[in-house]
Design an enzyme around this catalytic site. Structure first.
Site, short mmCIF file in Angstrom:
data_model
loop_
_atom_site.label_atom_id
_atom_site.label_comp_id
_atom_site.label_asym_id
_atom_site.label_seq_id
_atom_site.Cartn_x
_atom_site.Cartn_y
_atom_site.Cartn_z
N LYS A 199 0.83 -1.20 0.00
CA LYS A 199 0.00 0.00 0.00
C LYS A 199 0.87 1.25 0.00
O LYS A 199 1.62 1.49 0.94
CB LYS A 199 -0.91 0.05 1.23
CG LYS A 199 -1.93 1.19 1.08
CD LYS A 199 -2.65 1.51 2.36
CE LYS A 199 -1.99 2.59 3.17
NZ LYS A 199 -1.95 3.91 2.54
N GLU A 226 10.66 0.86 9.86
CA GLU A 226 11.62 1.94 9.61
C GLU A 226 10.88 3.24 9.88
O GLU A 226 9.98 3.61 9.13
CB GLU A 226 12.14 1.84 8.17
CG GLU A 226 13.46 2.55 7.97
CD GLU A 226 13.30 3.95 7.42
OE1 GLU A 226 13.19 4.88 8.25
OE2 GLU A 226 13.26 4.11 6.19
N CYS A 251 13.47 10.44 6.21
CA CYS A 251 13.56 9.98 7.60
C CYS A 251 14.97 10.21 8.13
O CYS A 251 15.18 10.49 9.30
CB CYS A 251 13.27 8.49 7.71
SG CYS A 251 11.95 7.94 6.67
N GLU A 293 10.84 15.11 15.34
CA GLU A 293 10.99 15.05 13.88
C GLU A 293 10.00 16.02 13.23
O GLU A 293 8.80 15.96 13.47
CB GLU A 293 10.72 13.63 13.39
CG GLU A 293 11.00 13.49 11.89
CD GLU A 293 10.76 12.08 11.36
OE1 GLU A 293 9.72 11.50 11.67
OE2 GLU A 293 11.63 11.59 10.61
P1 ADP Z 1 3.80 9.92 7.50
O1 ADP Z 1 3.81 10.77 8.73
O2 ADP Z 1 5.11 9.69 6.87
O3 ADP Z 1 2.67 10.23 6.56
P2 ADP Z 1 2.29 7.67 8.41
O4 ADP Z 1 2.85 6.72 9.40
O5 ADP Z 1 1.12 8.49 8.79
O6 ADP Z 1 3.56 8.49 8.01
O7 ADP Z 1 1.95 6.93 7.04
C1 ADP Z 1 2.77 5.97 6.46
C2 ADP Z 1 1.91 4.92 5.82
O8 ADP Z 1 1.18 4.23 6.82
C3 ADP Z 1 0.87 5.46 4.84
O9 ADP Z 1 0.78 4.58 3.76
C4 ADP Z 1 -0.40 5.45 5.68
O10 ADP Z 1 -1.58 5.39 4.90
C5 ADP Z 1 -0.20 4.21 6.50
N1 ADP Z 1 -0.97 4.14 7.75
C6 ADP Z 1 -1.47 5.16 8.48
N2 ADP Z 1 -2.10 4.69 9.59
C7 ADP Z 1 -1.98 3.34 9.56
C8 ADP Z 1 -2.41 2.27 10.44
N3 ADP Z 1 -3.06 2.50 11.57
N4 ADP Z 1 -2.10 1.01 10.10
C9 ADP Z 1 -1.40 0.74 8.97
N5 ADP Z 1 -0.98 1.70 8.11
C10 ADP Z 1 -1.27 2.98 8.39
#
Ligand code: ADP
Length: 489
Positions: free
Chosen positions: A195, A269, A303, A400
């Site tokens: 995804k 990561e 990151c 961050e």
């Molecule tokens: P960033 O701050 O870099 O956007 P996120 O951790 O919010 O990082 O998002 C990174 C990925 O994780 C995206 O693909 C997002 O849709 C997905 N994501 C967000 N919430 C969840 C969750 N609860 N479980 C699994 N994937 C998630």
């Protein structure tokens, strides 16, 4: 010295470049993108679509399907069938041919992929063209080479594939992160449900087109688009055997909790707050370039961004002066322009988060410096920003920001530099700038950071492992370590 702005106010005034935009004529985009499941593009059961926009113009580029639990189930089932019936039985030598073919096709479509990456994510074309896309191809090439040599990679250990890998990636390196995740999974004989992040799905979907065209057996790679719920559905699916996540520390913690007690393998990561550490004996001009590269190119959306600078007192004044001068020459603007150094911030939400941190830093009493450049009227842009006179307890030093904001501190001794560099919740990467090899070795053995660059910054290669300590996560991607994460022994 004669080049320093204070001594020569005329120096920068003539640095105007003619516009040099990369052409968009050659790219092929659809108005609407479906889910890539079992080798076909299929409509989502949710019947829902969301817009993906260009953060530099705020214009809609396309509609993207939103996968719900049912869609994720179809994708995981397709991946499991492909694993059981085809992929786990296929000799490594045959798997390698597909992976190699994907690498070649990424190269053939490099220009199109770079332009779409820049349009969808906002990063400067120079970055997507010279870094993201070539490195993505290199990851597939590199892991294609390992597919039939796993017994040599891990002698006497009988490596075995895991099954279905659920992979969730962020928006900062959309195609490259997909390559980091998919290539080692395929080389080790696993199948994939990936995804991409909701703001940057397009290059993953272009990769799905490449994968379809490559003839990879149906269901070996499935790409589902959507938001956090879609990601959570992958993580929680009973037939997913391994979760590989790159993203925020908060979501990483949620995922870790979600799979606790299951036998799913996990690599995380997560965030970072890397320090570039500049000693008095460092080549200062190179260090300035490394610092700029580490935090300002790519809008600080990395990151492992060098978002802190620790500079030894004796050279602090001159280094900061050189840094400010160099910041004056940075070009912020149209990401598709080949001269642009700093493109658009990935989303409106991210821009407001960065602006919030700029307020926090100012309120904490740090001295702010921003160059005099102007920002485009439309789109999400942010000036490169320095915070001087910060202390270890400042939030702009500890947290961050994921934007072009650099917090500067000074130090006197090696011990103080190590103490300050390590005294944060993260431990992903660091940079050391010195003339002395012995100092580098001493530092690297004491730093709690997964990657330490010496006299350079943000250099990547598929052969070297990457990953963090502490709240930056665990597990390694890249190199042999990256293979091990997809195998049982
Ligand atoms: P960033 O701050 O870099 O956007 P996120 O951790 O919010 O990082 O998002 C990174 C990925 O994780 C995206 O693909 C997002 O849709 C997905 N994501 C967000 N919430 C969840 C969750 N609860 N479980 C699994 N994937 C998630």
């Amino acid at each position: 010295m004669s080049k320093i702005k204070e001594n020569n106010p005329e120096y920068f005034t003539d640095w105007k470049y003619a516009p040099s935009p990369e052409s968009k004529d050659h790219i092929r985009l659809q108005n609407r993108y479906e889910l890539f499941i079992n080798g076909k593009f299929v409509k989502p059961n949710s019947k829902k679509y969301f817009d993906t926009i260009n953060p530099a113009t705020e214009e809609k580029i396309a509609e993207i399907a939103e996968a719900n639990e049912k869609d994720v189930d179809l994708a995981v089932t397709a991946a499991k069938n492909a694993y059981d019936k085809v992929w786990k039985k296929m000799p490594g030598k045959e798997r390698a041919k597909y992976i190699y073919r994907i690498a070649r096709m990424i190269q053939e479509k490099a220009r199109e992929l770079a332009v779409i990456e820049t349009m969808d994510g906002g990063k400067a074309i120079r970055e997507s063209r010279d870094i993201d896309v070539p490195l993505a191809a290199n990851h597939f090439f590199y892991y294609a080479g390992w597919a039939d040599k796993l017994e040599y990679a891990f002698p006497n250990r009988k490596p075995q594939s895991l099954g279905v890998a659920g992979q969730i990636i962020p928006w900062n390196f959309p195609l490259l992160m997909a390559a980091w995740k998919i290539a080692p999974a395929l080389a080790t004989g696993n199948t994939v449900v990936l995804k991409p992040a909701e703001t940057t799905s397009l290059t993953a979907l272009k990769l799905a087109e490449i994968i379809q065209e490559s003839g990879l057996p149906e269901g070996v790679v499935n790409i589902v688009t959507g938001f956090g719920n879609t990601g959570a559905a992958i993580v929680n699916h009973a037939n997913v055997n391994k979760v590989a996540f790159t993203g925020s520390t908060d979501v990483g913690k949620i995922i870790q909790k979600a799979i606790a007690g299951t036998n799913k393998k996990l690599t995380l990561e997560l965030g970072g707050k890397a320090a570039n550490i500049v000693f008095e004996d460092a080549p200062l001009d190179q260090a300035v370039e490394g610092i700029i590269n580490g935090i300002f190119f790519n809008q600080g959306h990395v990151c492992c961004a060098g978002s802190r600078l620790l500079v030894q007192e004796g050279v602090a004044e001159i280094l900061i002066r050189k840094l400010k001068d160099r910041m004056e020459t940075l070009i912020v603007g149209d990401p598709l322009d080949k001269n642009t150094d700093i493109g658009a911030i990935n989303s409106k939400e991210q821009l407001s988060k960065i602006n919030e941190y700029i307020k926090i830093g100012t309120n904490e009493g740090a001295e702010i410096f921003q160059p005099s450049c102007s920002l485009p009227k439309k789109g999400f842009f942010c000036k490169p920003t320095l915070f001087l006179n910060t202390s270890q307890s400042h939030r702009v030093v500890q947290e961050e920001i994921f934007g072009p904001v650099l917090a500067v501190q000074t130090f006197r001794t090696v011990e103080e530099a190590i103490e300050k560099a390590n005294n944060i919740p993260f431990g992903l990467s660091a940079g050391i700038w010195t003339d002395k090899g012995s100092k580098i070795f001493n530092m690297t053995s004491k730093m709690r950071a997964g990657v330490v660059w010496a006299n350079t910054y943000n250099k990547f290669d598929p052969t070297s492992p990457f990953g963090g300590y502490k709240e930056s996560g665990f597990g390694r991607e890249g190199g042999l370590h990256g293979l091990a994460a997809y195998l049982n022994f």
